[in-house]
Design an enzyme around this catalytic site. Structure first.
Site, PDB file in Angstrom:
ATOM      1  N   SER A  42       0.877  -1.172   0.000  1.00 15.19           N
ATOM      2  CA  SER A  42       0.000   0.000   0.000  1.00 15.19           C
ATOM      3  C   SER A  42       0.919   1.228   0.000  1.00 15.19           C
ATOM      4  O   SER A  42       1.207   1.815   1.011  1.00 15.19           O
ATOM      5  CB  SER A  42      -0.909  -0.010   1.224  1.00 15.19           C
ATOM      6  OG  SER A  42      -0.166   0.125   2.409  1.00 15.19           O
ATOM      7  N   GLU A 173      -4.989  -2.797   9.147  1.00 19.36           N
ATOM      8  CA  GLU A 173      -4.377  -3.602  10.208  1.00 19.36           C
ATOM      9  C   GLU A 173      -5.022  -3.313  11.559  1.00 19.36           C
ATOM     10  O   GLU A 173      -5.213  -2.151  11.907  1.00 19.36           O
ATOM     11  CB  GLU A 173      -2.875  -3.271  10.330  1.00 19.36           C
ATOM     12  CG  GLU A 173      -2.081  -3.586   9.083  1.00 19.36           C
ATOM     13  CD  GLU A 173      -0.747  -2.851   9.045  1.00 19.36           C
ATOM     14  OE1 GLU A 173      -0.238  -2.439  10.102  1.00 19.36           O
ATOM     15  OE2 GLU A 173      -0.226  -2.683   7.930  1.00 19.36           O
ATOM     16  N   GLU A 214       1.382 -10.294   6.163  1.00 21.86           N
ATOM     17  CA  GLU A 214       2.076  -9.844   7.374  1.00 21.86           C
ATOM     18  C   GLU A 214       1.778 -10.761   8.555  1.00 21.86           C
ATOM     19  O   GLU A 214       2.180 -10.490   9.675  1.00 21.86           O
ATOM     20  CB  GLU A 214       1.680  -8.401   7.721  1.00 21.86           C
ATOM     21  CG  GLU A 214       2.182  -7.406   6.701  1.00 21.86           C
ATOM     22  CD  GLU A 214       1.983  -5.958   7.116  1.00 21.86           C
ATOM     23  OE1 GLU A 214       1.286  -5.692   8.107  1.00 21.86           O
ATOM     24  OE2 GLU A 214       2.535  -5.092   6.429  1.00 21.86           O
ATOM     25  N   ASP A 251      -4.142   0.509  11.763  1.00 18.83           N
ATOM     26  CA  ASP A 251      -3.610   1.234  10.600  1.00 18.83           C
ATOM     27  C   ASP A 251      -4.757   1.287   9.609  1.00 18.83           C
ATOM     28  O   ASP A 251      -5.133   0.275   9.013  1.00 18.83           O
ATOM     29  CB  ASP A 251      -2.394   0.495  10.004  1.00 18.83           C
ATOM     30  CG  ASP A 251      -1.807   1.245   8.804  1.00 18.83           C
ATOM     31  OD1 ASP A 251      -2.339   2.335   8.468  1.00 18.83           O
ATOM     32  OD2 ASP A 251      -0.836   0.761   8.199  1.00 18.83           O
ATOM     33  N   GLU A 294      -2.926   4.806  13.233  1.00 14.86           N
ATOM     34  CA  GLU A 294      -2.055   5.120  12.094  1.00 14.86           C
ATOM     35  C   GLU A 294      -2.872   5.499  10.866  1.00 14.86           C
ATOM     36  O   GLU A 294      -3.862   4.844  10.550  1.00 14.86           O
ATOM     37  CB  GLU A 294      -1.187   3.886  11.804  1.00 14.86           C
ATOM     38  CG  GLU A 294      -0.210   4.063  10.655  1.00 14.86           C
ATOM     39  CD  GLU A 294       0.590   2.789  10.393  1.00 14.86           C
ATOM     40  OE1 GLU A 294       0.711   1.935  11.307  1.00 14.86           O
ATOM     41  OE2 GLU A 294       1.074   2.629   9.266  1.00 14.86           O
ATOM     42  N   LYS A 346       9.793   3.699   7.197  1.00 15.13           N
ATOM     43  CA  LYS A 346      10.031   2.383   6.600  1.00 15.13           C
ATOM     44  C   LYS A 346      11.250   2.479   5.710  1.00 15.13           C
ATOM     45  O   LYS A 346      11.450   3.505   5.046  1.00 15.13           O
ATOM     46  CB  LYS A 346       8.863   1.996   5.695  1.00 15.13           C
ATOM     47  CG  LYS A 346       7.541   1.825   6.372  1.00 15.13           C
ATOM     48  CD  LYS A 346       6.446   1.859   5.316  1.00 15.13           C
ATOM     49  CE  LYS A 346       5.091   1.521   5.849  1.00 15.13           C
ATOM     50  NZ  LYS A 346       4.031   1.911   4.886  1.00 15.13           N
ATOM     51  N   HIS A 374       8.319  -2.479   9.430  1.00 23.21           N
ATOM     52  CA  HIS A 374       8.584  -3.398   8.319  1.00 23.21           C
ATOM     53  C   HIS A 374       7.754  -2.973   7.107  1.00 23.21           C
ATOM     54  O   HIS A 374       7.041  -1.966   7.158  1.00 23.21           O
ATOM     55  CB  HIS A 374       8.188  -4.826   8.732  1.00 23.21           C
ATOM     56  CG  HIS A 374       6.704  -4.982   8.894  1.00 23.21           C
ATOM     57  ND1 HIS A 374       6.054  -6.176   8.884  1.00 23.21           N
ATOM     58  CD2 HIS A 374       5.726  -4.043   9.071  1.00 23.21           C
ATOM     59  CE1 HIS A 374       4.765  -5.998   9.041  1.00 23.21           C
ATOM     60  NE2 HIS A 374       4.534  -4.715   9.166  1.00 23.21           N
ATOM     61  N   LYS A 397       6.948  -1.787  14.466  1.00 29.63           N
ATOM     62  CA  LYS A 397       5.819  -2.508  13.886  1.00 29.63           C
ATOM     63  C   LYS A 397       6.401  -3.521  12.920  1.00 29.63           C
ATOM     64  O   LYS A 397       6.854  -3.155  11.832  1.00 29.63           O
ATOM     65  CB  LYS A 397       4.886  -1.515  13.171  1.00 29.63           C
ATOM     66  CG  LYS A 397       3.551  -2.139  12.793  1.00 29.63           C
ATOM     67  CD  LYS A 397       2.600  -1.145  12.154  1.00 29.63           C
ATOM     68  CE  LYS A 397       2.782  -1.075  10.660  1.00 29.63           C
ATOM     69  NZ  LYS A 397       1.629  -0.467   9.968  1.00 29.63           N
TER      70      LYS A 397
HETATM   71  P1  PGA Z   1       3.096  -1.485   3.210  1.00 31.66           P
HETATM   72  O1  PGA Z   1       2.236  -1.632   4.528  1.00 31.66           O
HETATM   73  O2  PGA Z   1       4.395  -2.191   3.406  1.00 31.66           O
HETATM   74  O3  PGA Z   1       2.227  -2.130   2.189  1.00 31.66           O
HETATM   75  O4  PGA Z   1       3.292  -0.016   2.955  1.00 31.66           O
HETATM   76  C1  PGA Z   1       2.645  -1.369   5.804  1.00 31.66           C
HETATM   77  C2  PGA Z   1       1.930  -0.165   6.391  1.00 31.66           C
HETATM   78  O5  PGA Z   1       1.144   0.513   5.703  1.00 31.66           O
HETATM   79  O6  PGA Z   1       2.152   0.184   7.533  1.00 31.66           O
HETATM   80 ZN    ZN Z   2       0.694   2.118   7.322  1.00 35.36          ZN
END
Ligand code: PGA
Ligand code: ZN
Length: 428
Positions: A42, A173, A214, A251, A294, A346, A374, A397
């Protein structure tokens, strides 16, 4: 002193079976290190751009052979003889070589691998654990005195929806978080018990127990409220005080359900306007003891982010992920507007370790809480665990307490917890 002898890269697969890069660096004094980069699903509109081959005949266009050849044929040979203590110079050189603000020419994945390798090789040469070296780098660069005192509090993924789910739940999430005073090893034990408690409950009710990328469950529930209710039910069955010892997290990742300027969540028949949606979120905060919130709102709505933070910011961490997306300008604007009180970072949202440390410093200096995260497409590299401890992030996270590519990071934290003398391997 470690001089670079050779940097090479190859295409490997991430936890989704999608290509990513593994790099290898060998120094003249025979240090050998490896590194791998993760990849998101995402993606925030504002994050760094990965280099993908777009060759539809391989891996649906997702190959990274171009990035690999940039490292093997161009970046690697040019860095031969350079000392690994010069991370910042090398990072600046990489950014110049790319020449864009979005990393679109060489790719955020290409740059990050090289930067990670330099960091790792120098840590080995200095005979320091990676988290110690990151801590040393951070303190030296910013003339700070951050002590290696604690393991960040983990935010554990329990149920998934949105782009990470099976199209039934809107929010991406649903998490469980223990109080920040809980020892990490204890919180991990609790998370595993909760995760298994959920699984048993799904079995009992003949619900689906499949898991997402995840590791969170993707049960056949119909509304976000149902997901919260079932987590609450499991938490209430434990000997803990909800809202004191244990909390939940969310999230939202609303790019999935923000349509035609409205929030289309299944809990309400009609799509919600901004105020109605904010009411829904604030009610959920109280009802489900949310501590981590989040990306509650869509990523360009600075005003409502500010409004919500003002309203609930004393009680919860309003976390910017896609909202800031590692982008310094967006962070500045968010701080100026008081639009969040925590930021999630990230790997591969920014291109180099130096930029990552700068961003972390900016986040801390602004008085915001820091979460190291992550990505959906992970590898068995645990560097983010060392990074989180090294800069003393507030939270991490890393997904569910399940699936190898997530567990390797939690296990690394367990190991660092022993090393810092916080816990003993013989009793918990
Ligand atoms: P992503 O998801 O790795 O798909 O960006 C993790 C998040 O949105 O926290
Ligand atoms: Zn996120």
């Amino acid at each position: 002193m470690a001089q670079i002898k050779k940097i090479t890269a190859r295409e490997i697969l991430d936890s989704r079976g999608i290509p990513t890069i593994e790099g290898k660096l060998v120094t003249a004094n025979n240090i050998k290190v490896y590194s791998q980069v993760p990849s998101g699903e995402s993606l925030g509109k504002h994050e760094g751009i990965e280099l993908r081959d777009n060759d539809k005949t391989r891996h649906l266009g997702q190959g990274v052979l171009k990035a690999v050849s940039y490292i093997n044929d161009s970046i690697g040979p040019k860095l031969v003889g350079v000392d690994t203590s010069r991370l910042e110079d090398i990072d600046n050189w990489l950014l110049k070589a790319d020449g864009s603000s979005t990393y679109q020419n060489l790719g955020v994945n290409t740059l990050m691998i090289v930067s990670q390798l330099i960091l790792r090789a120098e840590a080995v040469d200095q005979d320091m654990a990676l988290y110690q070296y990151i801590n040393h780098l951070y303190n030296t660069k910013f003339k700070e005195n951050v002590h290696l005192a604690q393991i960040p509090t983990a935010i554990y993924n329990m149920i998934n929806g949105g782009k990470h789910g099976t199209k039934n739940l809107d929010f991406q999430e649903f998490h469980v978080v223990t109080s920040t005073s809980t020892k990490f090893s204890k919180s991990l034990e609790f998370a595993v018990a909760t995760y298994n408690g959920l699984k048993n409950l799904f079995y009992e009710r003949n619900a689906d127990v499949s898991v997402s990328e995840e590791g969170g469950f993707t049960p056949n529930l119909f509304t976000n409220t149902e997901a919260f209710e079932i987590i609450k039910e499991v938490l209430l069955s434990k000997k803990v005080k909800l809202g004191v010892d244990v909390f939940t997290g969310l999230d939202c990742a609303p790019s999935y359900y923000f349509k035609d300027n409205k929030y289309a969540i299944k809990d309400r028949g009609a799509s919600l306007n901004d105020d109605e949606y904010i009411d829904f979120i604030t009610e959920a905060i109280d009802k489900y003891n949310i501590l981590i919130l989040e990306d509650p709102l869509q990523e360009d709505d600075f005003n409502n982010w500010a409004k919500l933070t003002k309203q609930v910011g004393k009680q919860v961490f309003v976390v910017a992920d896609d909202f800031v997306a590692g982008n310094k300008e967006r962070l500045k604007k968010a701080v100026a507007k008081g639009a969040c009180n925590a930021v999630l970072i990230k790997f591969n949202q920014v291109g180099t370790i130096t930029e990552m440390l700068d961003l972390i410093h900016d986040i801390k200096k602004a008085g915001l809480r820091l979460i190291v995260s992550h990505r959906l497409g992970e590898t068995t590299d645990a560097l983010i665990a060392d990074l989180a401890v090294g800069v003393q992030a507030d939270f991490v996270k890393f997904g569910s307490p399940a699936r190898g590519e997530r567990i390797i990071k939690y296990n690394r934290l367990l190991n660092i917890e022993y090393k810092l003398g916080i816990s003993s391997p013989y009793k918990s």
